[in-house]
Scaffold this motif. Structure first.
Motif, PDB file in Angstrom:
ATOM      1  N   HIS A   1      -3.663  -5.380   4.070  1.00 24.01           N
ATOM      2  CA  HIS A   1      -2.482  -4.562   4.277  1.00 24.01           C
ATOM      3  C   HIS A   1      -1.761  -5.018   5.543  1.00 24.01           C
ATOM      4  O   HIS A   1      -2.389  -5.506   6.481  1.00 24.01           O
ATOM      5  CB  HIS A   1      -2.879  -3.087   4.409  1.00 24.01           C
ATOM      6  N   GLY A   2      -0.462  -4.827   5.559  1.00 19.95           N
ATOM      7  CA  GLY A   2       0.318  -5.185   6.735  1.00 19.95           C
ATOM      8  C   GLY A   2       1.782  -5.340   6.381  1.00 19.95           C
ATOM      9  O   GLY A   2       2.195  -5.092   5.253  1.00 19.95           O
ATOM     10  N   ILE A   3       2.538  -5.760   7.361  1.00 20.54           N
ATOM     11  CA  ILE A   3       3.980  -5.930   7.198  1.00 20.54           C
ATOM     12  C   ILE A   3       4.288  -7.420   7.112  1.00 20.54           C
ATOM     13  O   ILE A   3       3.927  -8.190   7.999  1.00 20.54           O
ATOM     14  CB  ILE A   3       4.736  -5.281   8.378  1.00 20.54           C
TER      15      ILE A   3
ATOM     16  N   ARG B   1      -2.164 -16.318   4.164  1.00 25.25           N
ATOM     17  CA  ARG B   1      -3.212 -16.610   5.159  1.00 25.25           C
ATOM     18  C   ARG B   1      -3.448 -15.427   6.097  1.00 25.25           C
ATOM     19  O   ARG B   1      -4.086 -15.577   7.116  1.00 25.25           O
ATOM     20  CB  ARG B   1      -2.846 -17.868   5.940  1.00 25.25           C
ATOM     21  N   THR B   2      -2.937 -14.276   5.782  1.00 22.45           N
ATOM     22  CA  THR B   2      -3.106 -12.997   6.488  1.00 22.45           C
ATOM     23  C   THR B   2      -2.277 -12.864   7.765  1.00 22.45           C
ATOM     24  O   THR B   2      -2.489 -11.951   8.539  1.00 22.45           O
ATOM     25  CB  THR B   2      -4.591 -12.646   6.799  1.00 22.45           C
ATOM     26  N   GLN B   3      -1.326 -13.762   7.974  1.00 21.11           N
ATOM     27  CA  GLN B   3      -0.417 -13.589   9.110  1.00 21.11           C
ATOM     28  C   GLN B   3       0.526 -12.434   8.789  1.00 21.11           C
ATOM     29  O   GLN B   3       0.706 -12.084   7.623  1.00 21.11           O
ATOM     30  CB  GLN B   3       0.379 -14.872   9.355  1.00 21.11           C
ATOM     31  N   CYS B   4       1.116 -11.853   9.832  1.00 23.79           N
ATOM     32  CA  CYS B   4       2.011 -10.708   9.627  1.00 23.79           C
ATOM     33  C   CYS B   4       3.227 -10.824  10.542  1.00 23.79           C
ATOM     34  O   CYS B   4       3.364 -11.786  11.288  1.00 23.79           O
ATOM     35  CB  CYS B   4       1.257  -9.401   9.887  1.00 23.79           C
TER      36      CYS B   4
ATOM     37  N   CYS C   1      -3.397  -6.746  11.447  1.00 20.40           N
ATOM     38  CA  CYS C   1      -3.541  -6.491  12.882  1.00 20.40           C
ATOM     39  C   CYS C   1      -3.502  -4.987  13.135  1.00 20.40           C
ATOM     40  O   CYS C   1      -3.161  -4.201  12.251  1.00 20.40           O
ATOM     41  CB  CYS C   1      -2.448  -7.210  13.687  1.00 20.40           C
ATOM     42  N   ILE C   2      -3.817  -4.605  14.345  1.00 17.49           N
ATOM     43  CA  ILE C   2      -3.833  -3.188  14.716  1.00 17.49           C
ATOM     44  C   ILE C   2      -2.430  -2.582  14.632  1.00 17.49           C
ATOM     45  O   ILE C   2      -2.272  -1.412  14.273  1.00 17.49           O
ATOM     46  CB  ILE C   2      -4.458  -2.989  16.122  1.00 17.49           C
ATOM     47  N   SER C   3      -1.413  -3.375  14.931  1.00 22.57           N
ATOM     48  CA  SER C   3      -0.040  -2.857  14.864  1.00 22.57           C
ATOM     49  C   SER C   3       0.355  -2.551  13.423  1.00 22.57           C
ATOM     50  O   SER C   3       1.046  -1.558  13.164  1.00 22.57           O
ATOM     51  CB  SER C   3       0.944  -3.844  15.491  1.00 22.57           C
ATOM     52  N   CYS C   4      -0.087  -3.391  12.480  1.00 16.56           N
ATOM     53  CA  CYS C   4       0.169  -3.106  11.066  1.00 16.56           C
ATOM     54  C   CYS C   4      -0.564  -1.829  10.655  1.00 16.56           C
ATOM     55  O   CYS C   4      -0.013  -0.990   9.939  1.00 16.56           O
ATOM     56  CB  CYS C   4      -0.269  -4.278  10.189  1.00 16.56           C
ATOM     57  N   HIS C   5      -1.810  -1.672  11.097  1.00 19.78           N
ATOM     58  CA  HIS C   5      -2.563  -0.451  10.797  1.00 19.78           C
ATOM     59  C   HIS C   5      -1.812   0.768  11.307  1.00 19.78           C
ATOM     60  O   HIS C   5      -1.616   1.742  10.586  1.00 19.78           O
ATOM     61  CB  HIS C   5      -3.960  -0.510  11.417  1.00 19.78           C
TER      62      HIS C   5
END
Length: 108
Positions: free
Chosen positions: A8-10, A15-18, A41-45
């Motif tokens: 999950h993320g923005i 490759r899981t970058q956000c 990342c924590i910011s996406c969370h």
């Protein structure tokens, strides 16, 4: 073959970058203890969840909680913290600067 975990993320890449962390080395996602979901990342969370994050306690270091964005291998917390910023399976390099944020995810 097991299904790959959803990250999950923005603006997530394969490759899981956000949107927050997107260098060639920013290729891990962390499964959050609080919701059992991988986030880039924590910011996406924080942006996408409605609860406070919880860190993984030291006694759970054998939990598979880190996903390599290169090979999609799930690493235990112990494996990740001890890997020297290199995936032990595919040798992809991780961002060594992530060490500064370990305390956001793991009890140190």
């Amino acid at each position: 073959m097991a299904a790959q975990p959803t990250v999950h993320g923005i603006d997530i890449t394969s490759r899981t970058q956000c949107i927050h962390w997107y260098s060639e080395l920013d290729i891990i996602a962390v499964r959050h203890k609080c919701c059992d979901k991988y986030y880039a990342c924590i910011s996406c969370h924080d942006a996408l969840s409605s609860h406070e994050p919880t860190v993984w306690p030291k006694v759970e270091r054998d939990a598979k909680a880190v996903l390599c964005g290169g090979c999609k291998e799930e690493l235990t917390i112990t494996e990740y913290l001890g890997c020297g910023s290199v995936c032990p399976k595919c040798n992809a390099k991780f961002n060594p600067g992530c060490e500064r944020h370990y305390g956001l995810y793991f009890e140190m």
